[in-house]
Design a protein around this motif. Structure first.
Motif, PDB file in Angstrom:
ATOM      1  N   GLN A 183      63.234 -39.520  -1.622  1.00  0.00           N
ATOM      2  CA  GLN A 183      62.747 -39.244  -0.271  1.00  0.00           C
ATOM      3  C   GLN A 183      61.751 -40.300   0.175  1.00  0.00           C
ATOM      4  O   GLN A 183      61.794 -40.763   1.319  1.00  0.00           O
ATOM      5  N   ALA A 184      60.855 -40.705  -0.703  1.00  0.00           N
ATOM      6  CA  ALA A 184      59.882 -41.746  -0.376  1.00  0.00           C
ATOM      7  C   ALA A 184      60.584 -43.082  -0.123  1.00  0.00           C
ATOM      8  O   ALA A 184      60.230 -43.813   0.814  1.00  0.00           O
ATOM      9  N   HIS A 185      61.593 -43.377  -0.930  1.00  0.00           N
ATOM     10  CA  HIS A 185      62.349 -44.619  -0.752  1.00  0.00           C
ATOM     11  C   HIS A 185      63.100 -44.608   0.580  1.00  0.00           C
ATOM     12  O   HIS A 185      63.113 -45.613   1.293  1.00  0.00           O
ATOM     13  N   THR A 186      63.696 -43.481   0.920  1.00  0.00           N
ATOM     14  CA  THR A 186      64.408 -43.349   2.191  1.00  0.00           C
ATOM     15  C   THR A 186      63.458 -43.553   3.367  1.00  0.00           C
ATOM     16  O   THR A 186      63.782 -44.251   4.332  1.00  0.00           O
ATOM     17  N   LYS A 187      62.275 -42.981   3.279  1.00  0.00           N
ATOM     18  CA  LYS A 187      61.272 -43.140   4.339  1.00  0.00           C
ATOM     19  C   LYS A 187      60.880 -44.614   4.482  1.00  0.00           C
ATOM     20  O   LYS A 187      60.802 -45.138   5.601  1.00  0.00           O
TER      21      LYS A 187
END
Length: 90
Positions: free
Chosen positions: A57-61
């Motif tokens: 999720q952090a990478h996607t953001k």
């Protein structure tokens, strides 16, 4: 013992308990130890999945933010190119 592919965690645990039931009945502590090991293995797997989900999720953001910045940069470069073209009389 049945093939483990396609089995749920619960089915795998039940299969393991059935396979060791003959020896575990004479050694109850072995059964308790096996159940603790199964619990900790399943718990670790779920914790690891949750951790991986947070990282993704952090990478996607971060990728969305990067995409936005790159889009803004492209627009600014196009505007700068137009301004330079007008100032040189082209």
């Amino acid at each position: 013992m049945a093939t483990e592919e396609g089995m749920s965690d619960r089915e795998k645990a039940e299969s393991l308990i059935k396979a060791m039931s003959s020896t575990a009945s004479s050694h109850p502590s072995a059964q308790v130890s096996a159940l603790k090991a199964i619990y900790h293995e399943l718990r670790h797997g779920h914790d690891q999945t949750a951790q991986n989900t947070k990282v993704l999720q952090a990478h996607t953001k971060a990728l969305k933010e990067h995409t936005q910045v790159m889009g803004d940069l492209a627009a600014q470069m196009a505007a700068n190119s137009d301004a330079l073209g007008r100032s040189s009389g082209r």
